[in-house]
Design a protein around this motif. Structure first.
Motif, PDB file in Angstrom:
ATOM      1  N   GLU A 141       2.048  -7.348  35.179  1.00 58.16           N
ATOM      2  CA  GLU A 141       1.492  -8.962  34.313  1.00 58.16           C
ATOM      3  C   GLU A 141      -0.071  -8.966  34.383  1.00 58.16           C
ATOM      4  N   CYS A 166      -0.592 -19.748  29.677  1.00 57.26           N
ATOM      5  CA  CYS A 166       0.327 -19.380  30.284  1.00 57.26           C
ATOM      6  C   CYS A 166       0.881 -20.747  31.079  1.00 57.26           C
ATOM      7  N   GLN A 197      -1.748 -22.258  33.695  1.00 55.56           N
ATOM      8  CA  GLN A 197      -2.200 -22.274  34.817  1.00 55.56           C
ATOM      9  C   GLN A 197      -4.069 -21.283  34.368  1.00 55.56           C
ATOM     10  N   HIS A 249      -2.701 -12.582  34.382  1.00 53.59           N
ATOM     11  CA  HIS A 249      -2.550 -13.275  34.972  1.00 53.59           C
ATOM     12  C   HIS A 249      -2.882 -13.753  36.420  1.00 53.59           C
ATOM     13  N   MET A 250      -3.670 -12.229  36.387  1.00 49.72           N
ATOM     14  CA  MET A 250      -4.661 -12.048  37.611  1.00 49.72           C
ATOM     15  C   MET A 250      -5.614 -13.122  37.379  1.00 49.72           C
ATOM     16  N   LYS A 251      -5.949 -14.126  39.079  1.00 50.59           N
ATOM     17  CA  LYS A 251      -6.753 -14.678  38.473  1.00 50.59           C
ATOM     18  C   LYS A 251      -8.457 -14.851  39.166  1.00 50.59           C
TER      19      LYS A 251
END
Lengths: 317, 317
Positions: free
Chosen positions: B161, B176, B178, B164-166
């Motif tokens: 996924e 999402c 975030q 959704h790595m920041k």
């Protein structure tokens, strides 16, 4: 009974031990690496020391089933070392072949942090789990990713180099020359850099009182200790550390979704003092689904992790 | 001859095909998913359609060796679906068991983007390579990590996924909930959001000229087209897109160190126009050692990726 030699090849000293299939170290010692004498000389002396321990422990020669070696550098296919950090040895040496020739014993090697990850996965904090990521928080940040019995070593041996994941575009300068790396923020060094930066403009705090402006010997543990004793200034640095750890670990969770995160190295010695704020902050970064049943814990192998992990390269979980 | 059914389960339509072990699709069709009729009803209609194709193609029943299914949601152990995005079906359904009961044929499933990664690894752009990461750049960013013949599906099905790595602490809000996610910056949606933000203060550009302030139908491809035609404003948005792609991909390289990165989805249709700036920018983010022999390329399976990838779950490379 089967035995395995575990070798933790270091810049100055090399730790050598023999352990059984259950992860019990039956014998260990340390020799000078003396890499200046050349790779063959060093390997020969390691093998001599292994033989001495085998003899001393009255282990049958054929019961020594393998030699595992942890390497300070990238390792391809558990055999070829891309380069040795700080060793005057050439690039792309097939160390597996060399050691097998010298010893006649099956040899496997991997990067030193990968080896610790293998040790924690097979014998340590992540024992019994199918997947784990070990993050070593010291001078830098190293990592090892263990999935279904195998390390992700990568095409050129750089698998698990999580310390150079970028968390901030054009962020803090890292020792690697790039900017914004996880390790520039969340290693012990990163924590000290942040403290020094803040100390430059704040002298109303317990760290100033202790060091009186002479911060040469300031370590991460001083900051944790001052925070634990109630110093707000130090607690804010711990929060900063935990915030970036949560961000970096959160990224690993979203990408790999492992069962366990194991924290090692100096920062992990703070135990609950760092684990609790990470647990609080992680849901800001990790997808909720990755946190179901996740365990974040500190490593248990300590100083023996290098020997045990290298030997564990031979244990199929 | 062995054949495999590949099923691409979608919110509205489900694509169903039969292909051989070489990745040749011999037959395909599409049915309405009608998930409202319940999971068993949908699976039964999929199996009916597979049987129809098998019969039509004069394939012996016993030559159909497996049914692979791509799922819009997280999948654990290629069998249990954590949840279905936008389907009125319950959580944690063992879809493998259900389909095997209905069909009598071995069934495997995985997340839809993981399935595309499997397809590109076995039959597509990363064919013949031991490790690859496929990054699908569409409305969001999905990913699939393929190493030594297997997908990294993760403990709860969230492996890969990567969207959704920041990349930015407290950065842009993501769908999402975030902040600072890779996909908030580098998906097609992220690119459009950035364009809209800039268009709010700049009307001296080709996009304004084309849309006259009514940007409802603005797509990423309009930006790439205007940039290719020489519009500086649009080129700067392409550079912004490439910068965050380089940062996100760089992180994946440092963590996984794969042989190949495959880009799919709408953004990848820009081909060299996006690949070239990524190649230029990547050395700012990825460790040099991860770039040795690395290939970054666009996917080749296109619309058939879902069917081929699902069937490819049965092919051991």
């Amino acid at each position: 009974m089967k035995y395995y030699a575990g070798v933790d090849l270091g810049g100055t000293n090399t730790k050598i031990g023999i352990c059984d299939a259950e992860g019990k170290i039956v014998s260990s010692s340390s020799i000078k690496t003396d890499s200046i004498r050349g790779v063959d000389d060093t390997l020969f002396r390691i093998w001599t020391e292994i033989q001495r321990q085998v003899l001393e422990q009255k282990i049958e020669k054929e019961d020594l089933q393998g030699i595992g070696i942890g390497i300070p550098g990238p390792v391809k296919n558990q055999s070829i070392v891309g380069f040795f950090a700080n060793f005057p040895w050439e690039k792309n040496i097939n160390l597996q072949e060399k050691m097998e020739k010298i010893s006649g014993v099956t040899t496997k090697l991997d990067n030193d942090v990968n080896v610790i990850a293998q040790g924690e996965a097979i014998f340590g904090a992540a024992r019994g789990h199918r997947s784990s990521i070990t993050v070593a928080l010291g001078t830098g940040i190293g990592g090892g990713i263990f999935i279904d019995g195998k390390l992700i070593s990568g095409m050129t041996g750089a698998g698990g180099e999580v310390g150079h994941m970028k968390l901030v575009p054009d962020g803090k300068l890292c020792g690697c020359g790039q900017k914004g790396c996880f390790e520039a923020y969340a290693s012990a060094t990163g924590m000290i850099r942040e403290a020094l930066s803040r100390l430059y403009v704040n002298k109303q705090n317990a760290l100033y009182d202790k060091f009186q402006g002479n911060y040469e010997n300031l370590e991460a543990k001083d900051i944790f200790e001052a925070a634990a004793a109630g110093d707000i200034f130090s607690q804010e640095i711990v929060d900063y550390e935990a915030e970036y750890l949560a961000m970096g670990i959160g990224n690993l969770l979203n990408i790999i979704n492992p069962e366990v995160i194991v924290l090692g190295g100096g920062i992990a010695l703070a135990k609950e003092q760092i684990l609790v704020p990470i647990q609080t902050k992680i849901s800001k970064y990790a997808l909720e689904i990755t946190l179901e049943n996740l365990e974040i814990k500190t490593g248990v192998l300590g100083n023996e992790a290098g020997i045990l992990g290298a030997a564990a390269l031979f244990i199929v979980s």
